[in-house]
Design an enzyme around this catalytic site. Sequence first.
Site, mmCIF file in Angstrom:
data_model
loop_
_atom_site.group_PDB
_atom_site.id
_atom_site.type_symbol
_atom_site.label_atom_id
_atom_site.label_comp_id
_atom_site.label_asym_id
_atom_site.label_seq_id
_atom_site.Cartn_x
_atom_site.Cartn_y
_atom_site.Cartn_z
ATOM 1 N N CYS A 48 0.779 -1.215 0.158
ATOM 2 C CA CYS A 48 -0.146 -0.201 0.443
ATOM 3 C C CYS A 48 0.896 1.801 0.026
ATOM 4 C CB CYS A 48 -1.013 0.213 0.926
ATOM 5 S SG CYS A 48 -1.898 1.222 1.361
ATOM 6 N N LYS B 232 2.330 -9.447 -0.315
ATOM 7 C CA LYS B 232 2.030 -8.975 -1.723
ATOM 8 C C LYS B 232 3.346 -7.718 -1.360
ATOM 9 C CE LYS B 232 -0.547 -6.620 -5.102
ATOM 10 N NZ LYS B 232 -0.402 -4.990 -4.812
ATOM 11 N N ASP C 298 0.528 -2.759 -14.711
ATOM 12 C CA ASP C 298 -0.125 -2.862 -15.972
ATOM 13 C C ASP C 298 -0.395 -4.121 -16.755
ATOM 14 O OD1 ASP C 298 0.728 -0.562 -15.568
ATOM 15 O OD2 ASP C 298 2.793 -0.708 -16.406
#
Length: 373
Positions: free
Chosen positions: A104, A144, A208
């Site tokens: 984050c 992550k 992306d």
Amino acid sequence: MESLKLGSLEVWPPVVLAPMAGITNAPFRTLCREQGGGLFVCEMITTRALVERNAKTLKMIRFGPRENPRSIQLYGVDPVTVGRAVRMIAEEDLADHVDLNFGCPVPKVTRRGGGSALPYKRNLFRAILREAVRNAGTLPVTVKMRKGIDDDHLTYLDAGRIAVEEGVAAIALHGRTAIQHYGGTADWAAIARLKESVPEIPVLGNGDIWSADDARRMMDLTGCDGVVVGRGCLGRPWLFADLAAMCEGSGERRRPSLGEVAATMDRHAALLTECFGSEPHAVADFRKHVGWYLKGFVVGADLRRRLATAESLAGLREGLAELDPAQPWPDGVDAPRGKTHPRDRVHLPAGWLDDPYDLAVPEADAELDTSGG
């Protein structure tokens, strides 16, 4: 292409829906899951809120009877609290998989030492992973993260080795630093470097992926074991049908007409109403999805406005009925969705960069109801 192995879990296709605050609730996960298989992660929750049994948090981790495997992403900064939260999930059978968020980039999180700022503190990062894995029982724990804070403070390779040493089942890397936020171009070469650095466990690539063809290119270029899709599926749950087809070696791609999109919008709002138990709340929550669903379609400004300000299901459906159902899927929409601007700087606690091995736990209010990565 092989399935994704996370401990005892086997995920096919090797595709993960990234947790997104206010997005990946049960209704949206349902829409995505119906399109294709994979791992669909609920909205990120804080470890402190979970162990305190916060009512809102407990509602967020409700799963449907057909959701399997059930996946929860946790955000925490205190090893002890993280360990308690993971143990609670394992002992109470709240999920089948736990992911830890260290990606984050939101200022109100990083300025308190959380999210993408935390892996800079190597020993604290290790302590959190150790407590999570130790308390998980048979549940796989994954991570992550981002490349680091900025190009002068990259952490992903060190963090990757620590994750392997502490028994983490897989790592997902968003190929951006915190300062990039969602701007610029994701660095897929970093995903390749991480995969080379930690061959012992699966590495998932993130950043992306706007189409199934992007996912294919990422996997070919980096050697990653799977992909994590976030903003690319905003307003496009059928992207998971494309990803499933890609993993099966098919070039087939879903290109729904505006009529099909409108039907999905209607169902999405209805599912939210059922989930929230409040039609006004659900319709208000759905408003943010309107622009994503209609991206690229020819829709008048007045109708877009009415759809985006609807106050009831009836009002929303009235507007949806005015859309041209025969209008085909537009070209050129496999492109960035959501906010893409980089940051001028990363907000960090005072002296945060002084000692990368400091084990001090960030202040208590570091855990906020914020997600992303």
